[in-house]
Design a protein around this motif. Structure first.
Motif, PDB file in Angstrom:
ATOM      1  N   ASN A   3       0.821  -1.206   0.000  1.00  0.00           N
ATOM      2  CA  ASN A   3       0.000   0.000   0.000  1.00  0.00           C
ATOM      3  C   ASN A   3       0.859   1.261   0.000  1.00  0.00           C
ATOM      4  O   ASN A   3       0.529   2.233  -0.660  1.00  0.00           O
ATOM      5  CB  ASN A   3      -0.927   0.011   1.213  1.00  0.00           C
ATOM      6  N   ASN A 107       7.012   3.583   6.093  1.00  0.00           N
ATOM      7  CA  ASN A 107       6.613   2.188   5.955  1.00  0.00           C
ATOM      8  C   ASN A 107       5.649   1.784   7.070  1.00  0.00           C
ATOM      9  O   ASN A 107       5.161   0.661   7.080  1.00  0.00           O
ATOM     10  CB  ASN A 107       7.840   1.278   5.939  1.00  0.00           C
ATOM     11  N   LYS A 108       5.320   2.699   7.992  1.00  0.00           N
ATOM     12  CA  LYS A 108       4.410   2.414   9.109  1.00  0.00           C
ATOM     13  C   LYS A 108       3.106   3.210   9.054  1.00  0.00           C
ATOM     14  O   LYS A 108       2.111   2.795   9.617  1.00  0.00           O
ATOM     15  CB  LYS A 108       5.087   2.723  10.455  1.00  0.00           C
ATOM     16  N   TYR A 109       3.114   4.407   8.423  1.00  0.00           N
ATOM     17  CA  TYR A 109       1.907   5.241   8.424  1.00  0.00           C
ATOM     18  C   TYR A 109       1.860   6.174   7.219  1.00  0.00           C
ATOM     19  O   TYR A 109       2.844   6.394   6.527  1.00  0.00           O
ATOM     20  CB  TYR A 109       1.815   6.057   9.710  1.00  0.00           C
ATOM     21  N   ILE A 132      -0.522   1.954   8.510  1.00  0.00           N
ATOM     22  CA  ILE A 132      -0.634   1.047   7.360  1.00  0.00           C
ATOM     23  C   ILE A 132      -0.801  -0.355   7.928  1.00  0.00           C
ATOM     24  O   ILE A 132       0.131  -0.902   8.521  1.00  0.00           O
ATOM     25  CB  ILE A 132       0.607   1.134   6.463  1.00  0.00           C
ATOM     26  N   GLY A 133      -1.987  -0.894   7.769  1.00  0.00           N
ATOM     27  CA  GLY A 133      -2.260  -2.232   8.298  1.00  0.00           C
ATOM     28  C   GLY A 133      -2.121  -2.262   9.805  1.00  0.00           C
ATOM     29  O   GLY A 133      -2.626  -1.408  10.518  1.00  0.00           O
ATOM     30  N   ASP A 134      -1.411  -3.247  10.312  1.00  0.00           N
ATOM     31  CA  ASP A 134      -1.175  -3.397  11.740  1.00  0.00           C
ATOM     32  C   ASP A 134       0.286  -3.069  12.079  1.00  0.00           C
ATOM     33  O   ASP A 134       0.852  -3.630  12.998  1.00  0.00           O
ATOM     34  CB  ASP A 134      -1.530  -4.830  12.171  1.00  0.00           C
ATOM     35  N   ALA A 135       0.883  -2.167  11.290  1.00  0.00           N
ATOM     36  CA  ALA A 135       2.304  -1.851  11.455  1.00  0.00           C
ATOM     37  C   ALA A 135       2.565  -1.139  12.774  1.00  0.00           C
ATOM     38  O   ALA A 135       1.832  -0.241  13.173  1.00  0.00           O
ATOM     39  CB  ALA A 135       2.776  -0.984  10.293  1.00  0.00           C
ATOM     40  N   GLU A 141       2.328   1.824  18.477  1.00  0.00           N
ATOM     41  CA  GLU A 141       1.409   2.085  17.370  1.00  0.00           C
ATOM     42  C   GLU A 141       1.641   3.487  16.809  1.00  0.00           C
ATOM     43  O   GLU A 141       1.778   4.451  17.554  1.00  0.00           O
ATOM     44  CB  GLU A 141      -0.031   1.944  17.853  1.00  0.00           C
ATOM     45  N   LYS A 143      -0.199   6.070  15.276  1.00  0.00           N
ATOM     46  CA  LYS A 143      -1.544   6.543  14.992  1.00  0.00           C
ATOM     47  C   LYS A 143      -1.796   7.785  15.821  1.00  0.00           C
ATOM     48  O   LYS A 143      -1.353   7.877  16.961  1.00  0.00           O
ATOM     49  CB  LYS A 143      -2.556   5.455  15.360  1.00  0.00           C
TER      50      LYS A 143
END
Length: 163
Positions: A3, A107-109, A132-135, A141, A143
């Protein structure tokens, strides 16, 4: 991971199609800054600034976010794309401020952002981060609230300073 690559490709192709329509001038910049994303990160990277006239400016950049996450040192690569707007037309390049609208992704958000920039050199922007996903980064987290303070130094200035 797929993604993030898809989003980065779409942003890259979008900016290339915009620039293909007219002759743009490109300026290289070195950027250093601070990013808050559930913890503090230092940022070091580079940006390319594209402009045809001075009321709409495009900027692409890549950098590394470095900081402590989950009591371990972590580094994340970051790509970003910005549009800087100043609604005063047909005046010289030395506007004092621009509205900054953009997005950044690691690569995480992915994080859309909005802010202001002073002369295109000092940016203050904020937004909201979507993971991105459950990264996760070392169990943390990625987020929530995202705040950026960045200093962009043109390479021409650095070159002239050491002459």
């Amino acid at each position: 991971m797929m993604n993030f690559r898809t989003a980065a490709t779409v942003v890259f192709v979008f900016f290339l199609s915009i620039m293909a329509k007219a002759q743009y001038t490109m300026h290289k910049m070195v950027s250093v800054g601070y990013t808050y994303q559930n913890q503090s990160f230092g940022e070091v990277g580079g940006k390319l600034l594209f402009l045809k006239n001075d009321d709409v400016i495009y900027r692409l950049g890549g950098s590394a976010l470095m900081g402590s996450a989950g009591s371990k040192f972590a580094i994340m690569p970051k790509l970003q794309a910005d549009v800087m707007l100043n609604f005063e037309k047909n005046v010289d390049f030395y506007h004092a401020y621009y509205l900054l609208i953009g997005a950044e992704g690691t690569n995480k958000y992915i994080a859309p952002k909005i802010g202001v920039t002073l002369f295109g050199l000092l940016d203050l922007a904020g937004g909201y981060t979507f993971p991105i996903g459950d990264a996760r980064l070392n169990g943390k987290e990625m987020k929530g609230l995202n705040i950026n303070l960045t200093l962009n130094i043109p390479t021409v200035f650095i070159h002239d300073m050491f002459k």
